[in-house]
Scaffold this motif. Structure first.
Motif, PDB file in Angstrom:
ATOM      1  N   ALA A 130     -31.811  44.266 121.260  1.00 26.32           N
ATOM      2  CA  ALA A 130     -32.108  43.003 120.480  1.00 26.32           C
ATOM      3  C   ALA A 130     -33.424  42.928 119.418  1.00 26.32           C
ATOM      4  CB  ALA A 130     -32.311  41.942 121.610  1.00 26.32           C
ATOM      5  N   LEU A 131     -34.568  43.727 119.981  1.00 32.10           N
ATOM      6  CA  LEU A 131     -35.634  43.783 119.409  1.00 32.10           C
ATOM      7  C   LEU A 131     -35.329  44.562 118.140  1.00 32.10           C
ATOM      8  CD1 LEU A 131     -38.323  44.718 122.057  1.00 32.10           C
ATOM      9  CD2 LEU A 131     -38.417  42.837 120.423  1.00 32.10           C
ATOM     10  N   LEU A 139     -30.619  47.200 131.199  1.00 28.55           N
ATOM     11  CA  LEU A 139     -31.541  45.988 130.638  1.00 28.55           C
ATOM     12  C   LEU A 139     -32.247  46.357 129.969  1.00 28.55           C
ATOM     13  CD1 LEU A 139     -31.455  42.992 130.898  1.00 28.55           C
ATOM     14  CD2 LEU A 139     -33.192  43.207 132.647  1.00 28.55           C
ATOM     15  N   ALA A 140     -33.375  47.072 130.015  1.00 31.08           N
ATOM     16  CA  ALA A 140     -34.260  47.657 129.024  1.00 31.08           C
ATOM     17  C   ALA A 140     -33.594  48.064 127.654  1.00 31.08           C
ATOM     18  CB  ALA A 140     -35.213  48.869 129.707  1.00 31.08           C
ATOM     19  N   LEU A 146     -39.339  50.744 125.562  1.00 30.83           N
ATOM     20  CA  LEU A 146     -38.212  50.474 126.496  1.00 30.83           C
ATOM     21  C   LEU A 146     -37.063  51.625 126.577  1.00 30.83           C
ATOM     22  CD1 LEU A 146     -37.535  46.979 125.154  1.00 30.83           C
ATOM     23  CD2 LEU A 146     -38.063  47.527 127.331  1.00 30.83           C
ATOM     24  N   THR A 148     -32.557  44.892 125.855  1.00 32.31           N
ATOM     25  CA  THR A 148     -33.436  44.405 125.126  1.00 32.31           C
ATOM     26  C   THR A 148     -34.107  45.020 124.076  1.00 32.31           C
ATOM     27  OG1 THR A 148     -34.241  43.368 127.428  1.00 32.31           O
ATOM     28  CG2 THR A 148     -35.861  43.631 125.761  1.00 32.31           C
TER      29      THR A 148
END
Length: 456
Positions: free
Chosen positions: A433-434, A426-427, A266, A430
């Motif tokens: 969060a990961l 957005l990547a 990402l 994400t």
């Protein structure tokens, strides 16, 4: 220090060739009469093969010895770089870039594995990983500026010739100062799995590249994406059934390993997509020269060197999770700020967003690298390195392909760049969060045993 210098010289070439081409490729496209799709393939062909064959490079390193495979990759990379410099046509250049990517695929897994072998003590290894990441920052920051300088003075062919003396020096240093690596001859190459990885990466990148010319609803584009998904499924099925899998299922099921690898995908997607689309926007829409484009991109990539060194030092105090999360949030803030600036923002408004994205990406690199390499037994270091760098290069290739397609299909370059930056933000979110879910919170653990890996 000598083994670190030798290994980092090879990695320097690989990363330099990812970024140095961005400011040169518009000039290359004009001189060799390449279309926008051809320009994407000159850029993406390299990262496509690099991503597709990293698992093969890692498996070969574990089987034949990481130093031997690393040196073979340096030879292939150096010779193919010379071929790129002599390319008489766009087609020849694309083919030479594909071979160059193959050499890089042999270099990258061995670079991390050789560091793990050369620096077994955790604190020394953390410093080595930090400097390895800093070398990526140096190469990334030098790439656009050096590319612009070379294109504006001696011509674009020197963008590739610069690799020849670096490759020779890397080979001499490695053979002299890096100890031979252990071999695991009992590990057979899982050829069906390797083919599935190559097919997945190739089909996905080809489909995204062609989307700009054919449109997103074209059957060939949709079919390519569908076949890429099937190739991923075939890889997972094969790994479940194979006697000697490319990556044992106990490692693939590791939340730590898989999560950190996806974080790498990402943040490479966001960063290299930004660099590619910004390069085209600066030259095609704003009328910047190649050198001025390199200078314009310098705030983004210059921060990577500083961030890598800083994160390598902080990791021993804070652990990896805070660094990865904060880096990804900062990157999201940067690209989100670019998208919010409008379709035709003044360049000074873009300096802070570029710096935030460059700093955040590199700040997270050291922690995610240490997380991946600490999640597997030492005997699987080459394959873990290959998995991590495969996902990262898939992210790079996808970011470039999607960015180019958005530029081609949007109502204008400004709208395409804005959309690309929003997707990159957005990547990054994400990835943050990961990292919260998958990156360990502690300040460092030893390298796990095979039994530890079984229980993850």
């Amino acid at each position: 220090m000598a083994p670190l210098l030798a290994v980092c010289a090879g990695y320097f070439m690989v990363i330099l060739d990812v970024t140095i081409i961005n400011v040169a490729v518009p000039v290359v496209g004009r001189e060799l009469a390449a279309s926008l799709t051809g320009i994407q393939w000159i850029t993406d062909g390299y990262t496509l093969v690099l991503a597709g064959f990293l698992m093969t490079g890692g498996a070969l390193g574990d089987r034949l010895g990481n130093r031997r495979v690393f040196c073979s990759g340096v030879v292939v990379f150096t010779l193919s770089s010379a071929a790129c410099a002599l390319a008489p046509s766009a087609v020849f250049l694309v083919v030479a870039r594909l071979v160059e990517g193959l050499g890089a695929a042999l270099i990258v897994p061995g670079s991390l594995a050789l560091l793990q072998e050369s620096y077994p003590e955790r604190s020394a290894r953390s410093r080595a990983f930090g400097l390895w990441g800093a070398m990526a920052g140096v190469a990334a920051s030098a790439g656009p500026l050096l590319g612009g300088l070379l294109v504006s003075t001696v011509g674009w062919r020197w963008v590739f010739l610069i690799n020849v003396p670096v490759g020779v020096a890397c080979l001499l240093l490695t053979t002299r100062y890096v100890a031979p690596s252990p071999r695991h001859a009992d590990r057979a190459l899982d050829r069906p799995a390797q083919c599935a990885v190559v097919a997945a990466v190739t089909l996905q990148t080809a489909a995204l590249n062609e989307a700009g010319r054919r449109g997103w609803s074209d059957p060939a584009v949709l079919g390519g994406l569908g076949l890429a998904a099937l190739a991923v499924v075939a890889f997972l099925v094969r790994e479940r059934l194979a006697r000697s899998p490319a990556l044992p299922l106990r490692l693939l099921r590791s939340r730590t390993l898989g999560g950190a690898a996806l974080v790498g995908l990402l943040f490479n997607f966001g960063f290299y997509g930004m660099v590619f689309t910004a390069s085209l926007d600066f030259q095609h829409q704003r009328g910047f020269s190649a050198l001025r484009t390199g200078l314009a991109l310098f705030p983004a990539v210059a921060m990577t060197m500083f961030a890598s060194v800083l994160s390598g030092r902080l990791a021993r105090r804070t652990g990896d999770r805070p660094l990865v999360i904060s880096g990804m949030l900062l990157g999201a803030l940067g690209l989100g700020g670019w998208a919010a600036a409008g379709t035709d923002p003044a360049y000074p408004l873009l300096v802070a967003p570029m710096m935030a994205a460059g700093f955040g990406t590199s700040f997270a690199l050291t922690g995610s690298t240490a997380t991946v390499m600490g999640a597997v037994p030492p005997a699987y270091a080459g394959r873990a390195s290959a998995l991590f760098n495969t996902t990262r290069q898939i992210g790079s290739a996808t970011g470039v392909a999607l960015g180019g397609s958005l530029l081609a299909t949007s109502s204008g370059y400004g709208a395409g760049v804005r959309t690309s930056m929003a997707v990159g933000a957005l990547a990054y979110l994400t990835a943050a969060a990961l990292a919260w879910l998958c990156v360990p919170a502690g300040r460092g653990r030893g390298v796990p045993t095979a039994d530890d890996a079984d229980h993850r």
